[in-house]
Motif scaffolding. Structure first.
Motif, short mmCIF file in Angstrom:
data_model
loop_
_atom_site.label_atom_id
_atom_site.label_comp_id
_atom_site.label_asym_id
_atom_site.label_seq_id
_atom_site.Cartn_x
_atom_site.Cartn_y
_atom_site.Cartn_z
N HIS A 193 2.42 7.15 -37.27
CA HIS A 193 2.03 6.05 -37.80
C HIS A 193 0.55 5.47 -36.78
N ARG B 200 -2.11 2.71 -36.15
CA ARG B 200 -2.12 1.35 -36.53
C ARG B 200 -3.69 0.96 -36.39
N VAL C 127 2.71 -5.36 -40.01
CA VAL C 127 2.05 -4.08 -39.51
C VAL C 127 3.18 -3.34 -38.44
N ARG C 128 3.28 -4.03 -37.30
CA ARG C 128 4.24 -3.24 -36.49
C ARG C 128 5.77 -3.25 -36.80
N TRP D 119 -2.68 0.56 -41.57
CA TRP D 119 -1.98 1.68 -41.05
C TRP D 119 -2.37 2.86 -41.64
N THR E 137 6.07 -0.40 -39.40
CA THR E 137 5.62 1.14 -38.72
C THR E 137 6.49 1.39 -37.44
N THR F 56 0.89 -0.77 -49.91
CA THR F 56 1.13 0.58 -49.49
C THR F 56 0.46 1.65 -50.64
N ALA G 154 -0.22 6.70 -42.01
CA ALA G 154 1.07 7.43 -41.71
C ALA G 154 0.53 9.03 -41.89
#
Length: 490
Positions: free
Chosen positions: A56, A58, A96-97, A63, A100, A173, A65
């Motif tokens: 991932h 960021r 987000v963190r 992000w 991911t 996503t 992947a």
């Protein structure tokens, strides 16, 4: 005759978005970790049920992947793209963190069943068992210890899934191959906008990045819910708008690069300070008056005796903000203009609106005073009485046209964001600005507004000592008396 000059080609680079393009060593480290700990497809034996290791990357907007090819090459397309909601709060950015994070290690309960547990659940279950035995051995109530012992592993197993659902409310996503391919092109253009805004703190660059984020968010919403063919027209529109933004940013960057070379010719005397650059308006070749001769028609006497509060003071100036423009190639941004009050009486300004605003502007003032348009709005009941005074939008548009066509003199200003906001508010208003370094809001009020006007006034005074601001020729006569009843609202 029709001009057949060909249109110059676009200058905007069309960047390709690869994994960790600005930090290749990071990709090498992530690739090594994936080869060591994850599943990497090395041949065609992999099936659709394979779960390859994802790396991932960021970004400020979400992000990407990436899968890790087994032959050591770089992947061409991301397997998944996530877009964070524009204007996200700090809590929303944590989504987000969270989404991911590295996948949990799961333990299969049997070889014939798909049921599995997180490794962390098994660890918490063992720890809670021994903790419960220890607590019971020391006399802790069983009706508290046993439910706690059972609840801890259940929360460890199911709570992350609930947090995932909440986090996905702020993320869109895309995983379809065609959708990722399209969104990758859009993300590459948006990354170009973001990098330009990060390298140069100009408002137009920051605004372009903000608009690009909204376009990326909208496109992700279309691709998340529908097939690319069903929304192809909307997707084409989004990409065209993003390309136009990138073209504008390229032109802005080119103009910024030429500023140091052209600044000396455009800014004689090096007048630049906290207010920004002050390129004066173009002046006509009207001869300056000499002692003992009459002044040219339309000039303003800068020195007059003090008048009573009810008398007209013509030696004042109107300051108004407007849409930014650039006087020429390599010139600085102009977003605020100061003109002599007499310019409101110009025949090319909407009348009698200009004369009415002139009457309001010149009564009860101090000689040499600079009055922002926002001050007039404050005096007119917060703008409620503007319809009685005149159409200020049309009048200021006409004034700006006079200035840019050389029909009158002006002081053209490139005020910074805070200074411009202060002169666009009333004399008793406040402007809040976020200070990223202090992580707090700074409040600017009447004192800071007065300081901005004082600095503009000091610079204006240095100009009019050489030549007064020329209001234009053929000026109309001012009103003999107030033509409306809004004066008492001052």
């Amino acid at each position: 005759m029709t001009d057949t000059t060909p249109t110059p080609p676009r200058m905007t680079p069309r960047p390709s978005l690869g994994p960790f393009a600005r930090d290749p060593r990071r990709w090498e480290a992530e690739q090594e970790r994936a080869l060591r700990t994850g599943h990497v497809c090395r041949d065609t034996a992999c099936t659709s049920t394979c779960e390859p290791a994802l790396v991932h990357e960021r970004t400020g907007w979400g992000w990407l992947a990436w899968t890790v090819p087994g032959d050591g090459t770089l992947p061409e397309r991301p397997r998944q793209i996530g877009v964070l909601t524009p204007g996200a709060t700090r809590t929303q950015r944590l989504a987000v963190r969270w989404l991911t994070r590295r996948p949990a290690i799961r333990i299969a309960l049997s070889h014939t069943s798909d049921v599995s547990l997180r490794l962390s659940t098994a660890a918490v279950g063992v720890i809670s068992l021994f903790t419960a035995l220890f607590a019971l051995n020391h006399g802790a109530p069983a009706d508290i210890v046993l439910p706690t012992m059972l609840l801890a592993p259940l929360l460890t197993e199911h709570l992350p899934d609930r947090i995932d659902e909440r986090a996905r409310e702020h993320i869109r996503t895309v995983e379809d191959v065609a959708a990722c391919q399209y969104l990758q092109r859009l993300a590459a253009l948006h990354t170009y906008l973001v990098q330009a805004a990060a390298d140069n703190d100009r408002y137009e660059l920051r605004r372009s990045a903000e608009v690009g984020h909204h376009l990326l968010w909208d496109a992700a919403g279309l691709l998340q819910d529908q097939d690319t063919r069903a929304v192809s027209a909307q997707l084409i529109d989004h990409e065209r708008l993003m390309v136009q933004l990138a073209d504008q940013v390229t032109q802005t960057l080119a103009r910024i690069r030429t500023e140091p070379r052209s600044g000396e010719t455009n800014q004689p005397g090096g007048h630049e300070g906290p207010l920004g650059p002050y390129p004066p308006g173009s002046r006509p070749t009207t001869p300056r008056p000499t002692p003992g001769t009459s002044r040219p028609r339309g000039t303003v006497f800068m020195t007059q005796p003090e008048s009573g509060p009810a008398d007209r003071t013509t030696d004042v100036f109107l300051l108004f903000a407007h849409e930014p423009y650039y006087p020429g190639p390599g010139a600085r941004e102009i977003n605020t203009t100061v003109v002599a009050a007499g310019s409101l009486l110009h025949p090319q300004v909407r009348q009698p609106d200009g004369a009415r605003i002139h009457d309001l502007l010149t009564r009860g003032r101090r000689p040499g005073e600079i009055i922002p348009l926002a001050t007039l709005t404050h005096e007119l009941g917060g703008g409620a009485d503007w319809p009685k005074a005149g159409d200020w939008e049309r009048v200021t548009t006409d004034l700006l046209h006079l200035v840019r066509s050389g029909e009158c003199d002006a002081l053209s200003l490139g005020l910074p964001e805070i200074g411009r906001a202060l002169v666009c508010t009333g004399p008793h208003s406040h402007v809040r600005a976020y200070d990223a370094a202090a992580n707090d809001f700074i409040v600017h009020g009447p004192a800071e507004r007065a300081a901005v006007l004082a600095e503009v006034g000091a610079f204006l005074a240095s100009l009019v000592t050489e030549q007064d601001l020329w209001p234009g020729d053929g000026l109309l006569a001012p009103l003999a008396r107030p033509a409306w009843t809004g004066q008492e609202s001052r």
